[in-house]
Design a protein around this motif. Structure first.
Motif: not given
Lengths: 315, 321
Positions: A69-95
């Motif tokens: 069920v990966a597509p149901l529980i996780a967003p697109d794994p290959v979508r690039l978004n350079p503005i978020n690069r190396l963001r630490p774990p948070s509510g938006d980016f769990w890992f």
């Protein structure tokens, strides 16, 4: 053929039945009202006696569900978004996010697919291949001499190196990774099957079948094969665990799954340079990898204990 | 410790040494075949995507690929037996020379890991067997299962993060040769050794425990206890000595695991050993180097297992030949 003796029940059959019920608990049979309580009771009893096997099985089923069920529980794994690069774990980016701003949570979740696919495929192919070669080697003497020398030679080549070399020849790709990991695993299965065959073929009931004129294919199928099932199930779990680790190692070293596919090894390889600033790129896939391997190993240990109580008392 | 003697043991030793020849023969054929099993033209694969036809022709000639296969094989075997492992396509240096340069760090790491593992694992296994069924036993066994399951590079990064990046006790990467002094050498190799050793410790502790449990049930142990021999003597002199054969066997089986682990550990800690040489060769498709490294590692595996088999003649006089 008519003179074939009555086949004594294989010594390990009770254990094998327990495993079968554990592995496929879904079909409740034609009379669900009578079948279910009995099945539940047997499962409970098995769980009490071999808690690690059940724990391992539960974790693996959970991981398999996550992969499905990966597509149901996780967003697109290959979508690039350079503005978020190396963001630490948070509510938006769990890992956290990686060096291209991709979601490490999504990549780790999708990585489950690769690891489980490779683990199961390698276990299935090497057991099938090893079984065929092992049965033949155990029963046909001239084949045995040749095959076992070849197997000894292949076993002398360290598995990871052989797999790396095969990948470097064939090129990266999940299929090639599966083949490259399977080749070094096969001799281990062959040796196991052969040793079982050599023991069983000396049993009086097999000798009686031979004396009675039963043909070789039937002897192999009816008398030898059932005895290899229990040890093969256990061996398959160890092959599976080893395959998951080797896939991760190959990807980590850059000689495995193509880098555009999110696999645990690939995510960790991408995180190597950033270990100081973004350790989450290595930590989370690492934990998933360790948990998956642990689950397969404890399932294997539990199955071994339940299928062979003699070893269970010692280990 | 008494050495066995007599014609039967010598016959066994000679037989066991001769038995390595077919194994290495199969290894040789497999390594030779690696290049020839390549789908398509191996010379084109090695030359890469940007090669001109004359580059491919040069590589083909350099590797002798323009000659019949059986001639290639016997020429190759002949040169290997005379110590010539070929020439690196990438650096144009002899493969034997490249391997020689990288041997020390790999050998040091493998040896340190072996010593570390035996020193930690055997007492752990003995303790677990002695305290079988207690919490000490359970904790050791939980560690053994965990240690066997966590892949080497996960452990390596965890150790590096805690002890190098956070605490600063050890260098993050790199290797100091033993010729730079024992202190710097041990300092540089400590984390890689522990990372690589965990899986080995786990494996060996389990086998030691199982083997000890079996030995501790033997009659002569009960006799020794009845005579009033103290616990330590029973465990070490009577039980461990007799439980040593499976422990030594597992060291041999684990060598393959160790070699695979060395490749990864060297890569994580940036140690310039054979593992790094292999990875660099794979990424550059430098086949003579890949073939040479696999041959050397396989020969190491075969030799270690030969020595282990021969050690049984000393360890267990009960084994008949």
């Amino acid at each position: 053929m008519g003179s074939e003796p009555r086949r004594p029940p294989p010594a390990r059959e009770p254990g094998a039945v327990e495993v079968a019920t554990l592995a496929a608990p879904a079909p409740a049979g034609p009379s669900p009202t009578r079948g279910r309580p009995e099945l539940a009771a047997r499962l409970r009893d098995y769980g009490r006696r071999y808690p690690t096997a059940v724990a391992g099985a539960i974790i693996l089923v959970a991981l398999a569900l996550v992969a499905l069920v990966a597509p149901l529980i996780a967003p697109d794994p290959v979508r690039l978004n350079p503005i978020n690069r190396l963001r630490p774990p948070s509510g938006d980016f769990w890992f956290g996010a990686d060096f291209l701003g991709r979601d490490v949570y999504a990549r780790t979740i999708y990585g489950t697919r690769i690891s489980l696919t490779v683990g199961l495929a390698v276990a299935a192919v090497s057991v099938a291949g090893g079984l065929a070669i092992g049965l033949l080697a155990g029963y046909v003497r001239w084949v045995d001499t040749v095959v076992m020398r070849v197997m000894d030679g292949v076993m002398a080549i360290p598995g990871v190196l052989l797999a790396i070399a095969l990948i470097s020849l064939t090129g990266a790709g999940v299929g090639n990774v599966i083949i490259a990991i399977t080749v070094p695993e096969i001799p281990r299965v062959v040796r196991l099957v052969r040793s079982v065959v050599l023991t069983i073929r000396e049993q009086p009931y097999v000798e009686a079948a031979v004396a009675g004129g039963t043909r070789l294919p039937k002897i192999l199928w009816m008398h030898i094969l059932p005895n290899t099932v229990a040890p093969l199930i256990v061996q398959a779990t160890y092959v599976c665990a080893s395959a998951i680790v080797i896939e991760a190692i190959l990807s980590f070293l850059g000689a495995g799954t193509p880098p555009e596919i999110p696999s645990w090894g690939n995510i960790m390889a991408e995180g190597r340079v950033y270990v100081q600033v973004a350790p989450w790129m290595i930590f989370f896939p690492g934990v998933f990898l360790a948990v998956a391997v642990l689950a397969v190993n404890i399932l294997g240990d539990g199955l071994r204990d339940s299928l062979d109580p003699r070893i269970a008392r010692r280990m | 410790m008494r050495f066995l003697s007599g014609p039967r043991v010598y016959a066994y030793i000679v037989h066991r040494i001769l038995a390595t020849i077919p194994v290495m023969g199969v290894v040789g054929v497999a390594v030779f075949m690696l290049l020839h099993l390549t789908p398509g033209d191996p010379a084109a694969v090695i030359a890469g995507d940007y090669a001109r036809p004359e580059d491919i022709a040069r590589i083909r000639h350099q590797l002798g690929l323009d000659r019949p296969v059986h001639i290639q094989f016997f020429t190759w075997v002949g040169s290997i037996l005379s110590g010539d492992l070929g020439v690196s396509i990438f650096s144009d240096l002899p493969v034997a020379h490249l391997i020689g340069q990288r041997l020390e760090p790999t050998f040091a790491l493998a040896a340190a890991t072996l010593v570390f593992s035996v020193v930690i694992a055997v007492p752990m296994g003995v303790l677990a067997a002695w305290k079988a069924g207690t919490w000490t036993d359970r904790i050791i066994m939980i560690f053994a299962v965990l240690g066997f399951s966590v892949p080497v590079f996960v452990i390596a990064y965890a150790l590096m993060w805690v002890f190098s990046l956070k605490l600063g006790w050890f260098p993050v990467q790199g290797y100091k040769s033993i010729s730079d002094g024992l202190g710097p050498f041990l300092h540089s190799i400590a984390l890689p050794t522990v990372a690589l050793g965990v899986i080995y410790v786990a494996l060996m502790a389990r086998i030691t425990r199982a083997s000890m449990l079996e030995t501790l049930q033997e009659d002569y142990i009960r006799t020794a206890r009845a005579k009033g021999v103290d616990n330590r003597s029973v465990l070490i002199r009577h039980a461990l000595r007799n439980a040593s054969v499976p422990i030594v066997t597992i060291i041999g089986i684990g060598i393959a695991l160790l070699i695979g682990g060395v490749v990864v550990t060297e890569s994580v800690f940036n140690i310039p050993g054979l593992g790094r040489l292999t990875i660099d060769a794979v990424l550059r498709r430098d086949y003579p180097v890949i073939q040479g490294v696999i041959l050397v590692f396989s020969a190491a595996y075969v030799i270690v297992n030969l020595l282990i088999d021969l050690s049984y003649t000393v360890l267990d006089p009960r084994i008949r030949y």
